[in-house]
Design an enzyme around this catalytic site. Structure first.
Site, PDB file in Angstrom:
ATOM      1  N   GLU A 374       0.825  -1.212   0.000  1.00  0.00           N
ATOM      2  CA  GLU A 374       0.000   0.000   0.000  1.00  0.00           C
ATOM      3  C   GLU A 374       0.857   1.259   0.000  1.00  0.00           C
ATOM      4  OE1 GLU A 374      -3.604   2.394   0.455  1.00  0.00           O
ATOM      5  OE2 GLU A 374      -3.151   0.411  -0.358  1.00  0.00           O
ATOM      6  N   THR A 500     -11.107   7.429 -13.940  1.00  0.00           N
ATOM      7  CA  THR A 500     -10.149   6.938 -12.950  1.00  0.00           C
ATOM      8  C   THR A 500     -10.568   5.613 -12.334  1.00  0.00           C
ATOM      9  OG1 THR A 500      -8.714   7.671 -11.132  1.00  0.00           O
ATOM     10  CG2 THR A 500     -11.089   8.083 -10.901  1.00  0.00           C
TER      11      THR A 500
END
EC number: 3.2.1.113
Length: 508
Positions: A374, A500
């Site tokens: 992440e 997106t």
């Protein structure tokens, strides 16, 4: 792009071996071959596996909890996974799933929810998913659904949703609130909005205006965007094109000068070049701002780890100091440079984009699972003692080892493959898919991982984000399927542009 905070609640496949270096602009390999077709079928099976589990255990809720076989409603209970899956199901030509989703969308009442609504998330997932489905089913996939009324319903529902949301723009400046109450027309009392949250509405709302003939939606989103294109005060733009992270809802002025391509800022830059792809004549200023940001990023944000000077990442910047950390979210950046480079015929952007892609690939290649973390960093003065070996070898260390089914690295691999034609990038996509299929797959879907650099991913998060359907499965499949109108093209040949959330919209 998605906000950076974590929301936590097949058969044996062989890894392909990537080559070590990529030739530049090699002629594209034939897409339709036996291996690609076999892989495409495997990817479609994975998509159907996730859909079947969602349909059985979680529908009509927003997402499946793939470990416990429960469900969640993080996106207002309107069936986010179904709407987000629509464009991928269309591209895979799965008429059964497409019709199931259309039947669902037809009965959604977007005016009803008891929870706070995110203008941003609702725009990119729900509005984007429906508009993309409409564009695809009215265009290159027009034969997939026989009942034209089902397709027309997508535009009707899109307009209804936007009409529910549009009060968010009713502010002194026109910069919208993001967190809103659609029942009371209230908001969370925020005094500022984020760069990406404000700057990632314009494609969807402009497309809605173009399809309905009602210019209100385009005007609302473009008014908000205008403050981002001409930032004030001047101090909020420390380098040409690179702007701060927060904008005053009262005045439209920036409230800081913190610069990054990380989550919270990312898709503002993404949409600058994509609006130019959508309409080069109408959005030339957006292209100019993207080019300024791209040049400044290459000059001021490009960073090379001390132990791996061959790698390139984008640092952040604040008050004269570079922040040597990044995120999985940020790894869309290579794809953005590649898209800009091919559309603008600029080899410098393409080369830099490929450098960024190589850096993000290393964050996958160096972990035990073959999946990237992440967040990660490369500050030589802050390397944890238990990660010194990783930093020496791979040029980064892990700050958060979670993986919540994010798509950005695969997304940039896809742009690299489509724009260079180099087979290596498709192999990287396949390797990532194999790893996700191995470590994240459950009996009903796909779960996030707690630590990508631990054995078996260090345990699983009991959540399957809707963008697994919209983005991860789509980009992997597109790389292994034949050429089509919706595929990213070299040069100025794009007939579609992806929002997106990876929903393709037909360009003007």
């Amino acid at each position: 792009m998605h906000l950076p905070s974590l929301s936590l609640p097949l058969a044996a496949l062989t890894l392909a071996t990537p080559s070590l270096a990529y030739p530049y602009y090699r002629t594209e390999q034939p897409l339709q071959n036996n291996l690609a077709q076999s892989r495409a079928n495997t990817i479609k099976e994975a998509f159907s596996h996730a859909w079947d589990g969602y349909k059985k255990y979680a529908y009509p809720h927003d997402e499946l909890h793939p470990v416990s076989n429960g469900y969640g409603d993080s996106r207002n209970g309107w069936g986010a996974s179904a709407v987000d899956a629509l464009s991928t199901a269309i591209i895979m030509r799965n008429a059964t799933i497409v019709n199931q989703i259309l039947d669902h969308i037809a009965q959604v009442d977007y005016s009803k929810t008891n929870d706070t609504v995110s203008l941003f998330e609702t725009t990119i997932r729900y509005l984007g998913g429906m508009l993309s489905g409409y564009d695809l089913l009215k265009g290159p996939a027009s034969g997939l659904v026989r009942d034209s009324k089902k397709v027309d319903m997508l535009l009707t529902q899109s307009k209804k949703l936007a009409d529910v949301l549009k009060f968010a723009f009713d502010t002194p400046s026109g910069v919208p609130y993001n967190n809103i109450n659609i029942n009371t027309h209230g908001n969370d009392g925020a005094t500022s909005n984020g760069l990406a949250v404000t700057g990632t509405l314009v494609l969807e709302w402009t497309r809605l205006s173009d399809l309905t003939g009602d210019d209100e939606y385009a005007k609302l989103s473009q008014k908000a965007q205008s403050y981002l294109l001409k930032p004030q005060p001047a101090s909020s733009e420390p380098f040409p094109g690179l702007v701060g992270s927060h904008i005053s809802i009262e005045t439209g002025e920036f409230t800081d000068a913190q610069v990054s391509w990380n989550g919270g800022d990312d898709s503002f830059y993404e949409y600058l070049i994509k609006m130019y792809v959508y309409d080069p004549e109408a959005f030339g200023e957006y292209k100019d701002r993207w080019e300024a940001a791209a040049q400044s990023s290459m000059e001021h944000l490009a960073s090379h780890p001390s132990t791996r000077p061959d790698l390139t990442f984008l640092a952040s910047y604040n008050d004269g100091k570079l922040g040597l950390s990044s995120q999985h979210l940020t790894c869309f950046d290579g794809g953005s440079f590649l898209l800009g480079g091919t559309v603008l015929d600029n080899d410098d952007y393409i080369k830099f984009g490929l450098d960024l892609v190589k850096g993000c690939h290393e964050t996958y290649n160096a972990t035990l699972t073959g999946i990237g973390p992440e967040s990660f960093a490369w500050d030589p003065n802050s390397v944890p003692s238990n990660q010194k070996a990783l930093y020496e070898k791979a040029g980064f260390y892990i700050q958060s080892g979670a993986y919540i089914l994010r798509p950005e690295v695969i997304e940039s691999f896809y742009y690299a493959y489509r724009i260079t034609g180099e087979e290596q990038y498709r192999e990287w996509i396949w390797n990532a898919f194999v790893a996700i299929n191995k470590y994240c797959r459950t009996s009903s879907g796909f779960a996030g991982l707690q630590d990508v650099n631990a054995a078996n991913g260090g345990g699983r998060y009991d959540n399957q984000e809707s963008f697994l359907f919209a983005e991860v499965m789509k980009y992997v499949y597109l790389a292994h399927s034949g050429d089509a109108e919706w595929q990213v093209q070299r040069g100025n040949g794009n007939k579609f542009v992806f929002n997106t959330e990876a929903h393709p919209f037909r360009v003007r």
